[in-house]
Structure formats: structure tokens, C-alpha cells
Scaffold this active site. Structure first.
Site, PDB file in Angstrom:
ATOM      1  N   ASP A  16      -4.988   0.906   5.856  1.00 33.76           N
ATOM      2  CA  ASP A  16      -3.816   0.036   5.867  1.00 33.76           C
ATOM      3  C   ASP A  16      -3.336  -0.058   7.306  1.00 33.76           C
ATOM      4  O   ASP A  16      -2.333   0.542   7.693  1.00 33.76           O
ATOM      5  CB  ASP A  16      -2.737   0.619   4.960  1.00 33.76           C
ATOM      6  CG  ASP A  16      -1.673  -0.401   4.601  1.00 33.76           C
ATOM      7  OD1 ASP A  16      -1.880  -1.594   4.863  1.00 33.76           O
ATOM      8  OD2 ASP A  16      -0.639   0.002   4.039  1.00 33.76           O
ATOM      9  N   GLU A  95      -3.224 -12.126   5.602  1.00 36.77           N
ATOM     10  CA  GLU A  95      -2.110 -12.611   4.782  1.00 36.77           C
ATOM     11  C   GLU A  95      -1.660 -14.026   5.144  1.00 36.77           C
ATOM     12  O   GLU A  95      -1.509 -14.375   6.320  1.00 36.77           O
ATOM     13  CB  GLU A  95      -0.925 -11.652   4.916  1.00 36.77           C
ATOM     14  CG  GLU A  95       0.187 -11.930   3.932  1.00 36.77           C
ATOM     15  CD  GLU A  95       0.849 -10.663   3.422  1.00 36.77           C
ATOM     16  OE1 GLU A  95       1.818 -10.785   2.666  1.00 36.77           O
ATOM     17  OE2 GLU A  95       0.382  -9.566   3.751  1.00 36.77           O
ATOM     18  N   LYS A 131      -4.569 -12.623   1.477  1.00 37.67           N
ATOM     19  CA  LYS A 131      -3.438 -11.913   0.878  1.00 37.67           C
ATOM     20  C   LYS A 131      -2.317 -12.887   0.550  1.00 37.67           C
ATOM     21  O   LYS A 131      -1.894 -13.683   1.395  1.00 37.67           O
ATOM     22  CB  LYS A 131      -2.905 -10.834   1.830  1.00 37.67           C
ATOM     23  CG  LYS A 131      -3.671  -9.540   1.768  1.00 37.67           C
ATOM     24  CD  LYS A 131      -3.052  -8.485   2.671  1.00 37.67           C
ATOM     25  CE  LYS A 131      -2.027  -7.663   1.946  1.00 37.67           C
ATOM     26  NZ  LYS A 131      -1.575  -6.513   2.790  1.00 37.67           N
ATOM     27  N   THR A 155      -0.580  -9.168  -3.271  1.00 36.27           N
ATOM     28  CA  THR A 155       0.195  -8.054  -2.742  1.00 36.27           C
ATOM     29  C   THR A 155       1.644  -8.113  -3.218  1.00 36.27           C
ATOM     30  O   THR A 155       2.025  -8.999  -3.973  1.00 36.27           O
ATOM     31  CB  THR A 155       0.094  -8.053  -1.201  1.00 36.27           C
ATOM     32  OG1 THR A 155       0.684  -6.878  -0.681  1.00 36.27           O
ATOM     33  CG2 THR A 155       0.762  -9.287  -0.613  1.00 36.27           C
ATOM     34  N   PHE A 177       2.506  -1.552  -5.128  1.00 32.43           N
ATOM     35  CA  PHE A 177       3.140  -0.820  -4.035  1.00 32.43           C
ATOM     36  C   PHE A 177       3.821   0.458  -4.533  1.00 32.43           C
ATOM     37  O   PHE A 177       5.000   0.446  -4.891  1.00 32.43           O
ATOM     38  CB  PHE A 177       4.157  -1.734  -3.339  1.00 32.43           C
ATOM     39  CG  PHE A 177       3.561  -2.600  -2.267  1.00 32.43           C
ATOM     40  CD1 PHE A 177       2.272  -3.078  -2.366  1.00 32.43           C
ATOM     41  CD2 PHE A 177       4.295  -2.942  -1.142  1.00 32.43           C
ATOM     42  CE1 PHE A 177       1.718  -3.885  -1.373  1.00 32.43           C
ATOM     43  CE2 PHE A 177       3.761  -3.743  -0.141  1.00 32.43           C
ATOM     44  CZ  PHE A 177       2.468  -4.209  -0.252  1.00 32.43           C
TER      45      PHE A 177
END
Length: 317
Positions: A16, A95, A131, A155, A177
Site C-alpha cells: 500500500d 485511482e 481504482k 475501494t 477498509f
């Protein structure tokens, strides 16, 4: 044996981070980025040339400064993604602008643009995950993009409704998350005696995992946003886990046995016949106060960081 090696026996590890140094150090399968991570890496000296290239790209694409800035902002994401791909065998997640999270067609357009930019530079779309925030609009965008062999990472996933809708849309991967779910319950003083097995973020991923494996959905579950090593180890056996460099460091420097916690069912059953429609999705998601707050907060946060990226690039035009 250190815990990172032990964990890799059951789970695919993803970095990440957008920091190539950290990625080279831990040798993950894949890597995930987002506007916040990109913003951090833009200050690294080794990324200066990538920024200069993005600015040059923006200038070539348009004579209008506003459009130049948009093109350059997209290009820096691609440039950093390309750099990361030099050091991993798998995929990188890039993203889409979070400000498009409630516009299906704009999200599709931006996703295609990003894929085209990668492919212009010789990177096949199979190496990229787009993303998108797990809003209804973006889940439907991911469903459409799949028809063109563009895989997505959904996400900012906090509710079970989001997970069901993603599975039914056959999206490639979801990122629930863990840490941000935990944060919400902690901040609301709803965790009185902490035990990782009762951690609301960990329990959320376990529930999704059991549901997906029960009905044999193809969507990959990638636990994300961890606050401590215990949360990670409690999900040993999850399909993927995306882990920050500091927690990768702790795992790699801790010797110990890692026990698998999640197991797929030997005999999955047929998928539910009913499909979650938009009104049902919105109602179910709305029942989860935590998910509503954290999804909107996450979109706002990524939007702010996207704007900061543009602020850094703006004086260069």
C-alpha cells in the site's frame, strides 16, 4: 521464519505505497496507490523527472492551462504506476479522480483515458487495476469497464451492501477498509474492551469473505487500511491484503508462527437468484451509519489530496 513469510503462505501481499524504494525492499505481488499516497511520493527526488514528464505531456495535449493541468495530473498517476511496475510481478492500482465518484459515465471515460495512457507507453491493461470508490455509480462503471477487459479495484468499501453489489457486478477486486472502520467505532467510544477477534473492521472482512466463498463469487477480497499487525494476522487466509511499509517492516522483523484464520468452503452453493437493485443498495447502505460517514469522508479526503496534486503541478505551467 518471520511473520511476513508466514502470512504469504496463505495470502497474497500487496504494498500500500507509491514509494518505489519500499516496494523494492518488500517485493510484494501487487501495489496500490491513491491520491494521498501519490501526493507523498511527489516530494521524493527520484520522482522529479516523472513530474517534469507529466507537465510536458499536459502542454502537448492542450493549449488551455485548465486542460493541461488535468492531463498532467492523470499522467503523473500513470508515470508513478509505470515506475512501480518495474519492481512487481503483478498489477498496480491507479485511482480515478474521486470527484467523479457519483458520475458513472465520467468515471468510465476517465478510466479508459488512464488505460489508454498506460497502453501508449507499452503497458498492457491486464497489468492495471482502475481504482474507483464503491458508490453505486462506480460499481456500475466497473461492470461496464469489464466488457472491455478493464479490471477495477473498488475501494472505500465499508458496508455489506457495497460488498454484495460489487460481487453481483463481478468486479475484479474489492478493498474493505479495516482500519477506518475500527477508527469510527473507536472515535464513537463504541469499543469498550478491545480484542482483535471483535474488531469491527476485522469482522466486516470476515463476513464478506464468508459470503463470497459461500456463493463462490469470483471477486477478490483485499483487506486494506490496517492500524496494527494484529488486524492483519487476524485475516490470514484472506485472498489479498494490502499493507503499508511500516507494517510490512514490523511483520518482516518479527519471528513467529502465523496461523491461518480464514478458509474457503469446500462446497460453495448456488448464488442467490435475487439481485440487489439500486434502491435496495442505497437503502441497505444507508442503514449503516458508519459506512455512510466513512465513504463520504474518504471521497472528500481523496478529493482534497487530488486538488493538492494539482496545486503542486499548477506553477509548472
Amino acid at each position: 521464519m518471520n511473520q511476513l513469510i508466514g502470512l504469504q503462505k496463505f495470502t497474497k501481499i500487496v504494498a500500500d505505497s507509491g514509494d518505489v524504494y519500499q516496494i523494492k525492499k518488500y517485493k510484494p505481488l501487487d501495489a496500490t496507490t491513491n491520491p494521498s499516497l501519490i501526493l507523498k511520493t511527489m516530494s521524493l527526488p527520484e520522482y522529479k523527472k516523472l513530474i517534469e514528464n507529466a507537465v510536458s505531456y499536459g502542454k502537448k495535449k492542450s493549449y488551455l492551462k485548465k486542460e493541461q493541468l488535468i492531463h498532467a495530473s492523470d499522467k503523473i498517476l500513470v508515470n508513478i504506476g509505470k515506475e512501480i511496475l518495474n519492481y512487481i510481478p503483478g498489477k498496480v492500482s491507479t485511482e480515478v479522480d474521486a470527484r467523479l465518484s457519483f458520475d458513472k459515465f465520467a468515471s468510465i471515460k476517465k478510466a479508459k483515458k488512464i488505460i489508454n495512457m498506460y497502453e501508449e507507453d507499452g503497458i498492457h491493461r491486464s497489468k492495471i487495476l482502475i481504482k474507483l470508490a464503491a458508490t453505486w455509480e462506480c460499481i456500475q462503471a466497473a461492470k461496464e469497464l469489464l466488457k472491455e477487459n478493464i479490471n477495477c479495484n473498488l475501494t472505500l468499501l465499508f458496508s455489506f451492501a457495497q460488498a454484495i453489489a460489487c460481487a453481483e457486478a463481478n468486479v475484479f477486486l474489492i478493498s474493505p477498509f479495516v482500519g477506518r472502520i475500527y477508527d469510527w467505532y473507536f472515535e464513537k467510544n463504541l469499543i469498550h474492551v478491545y480484542n482483535v477477534n471483535n474488531d469491527p473492521g476485522v469482522l466486516s472482512v470476515k463476513k464478506i469473505y464468508q459470503y463470497y466463498k459461500k456463493y463462490n463469487y469470483n471477486t477478490i477480497i483485499m483487506g486494506a487500511s490496517f492500524r496494527n499487525v494484529d488486524q492483519i494476522l487476524a485475516l490470514a487466509g484472506c485472498d489479498y491484503l494490502t499493507i503499508s511499509p511500516d507494517l510490512l517492516n514490523k511483520l518482516s522483523n518479527t519471528v513467529g508462527f502465523v496461523e491461518r484464520k480464514l478458509f474457503p468452503l469446500e462446497k460453495p452453493i448456488s448464488k442467490p437468484k435475487s439481485v440487489l437493485h439500486e434502491s435496495e443498495f442505497r437503502w441497505l447502505h444507508n442503514q449503516d451509519k458508519m459506512a455512510v460517514e466513512k465513504l463520504s469522508d474518504g471521497i472528500r479526503q481523496f478529493s482534497v489530496d487530488q486538488e493538492k496534486i494539482e496545486e503542486i503541478l499548477n506553477p509548472l505551467f
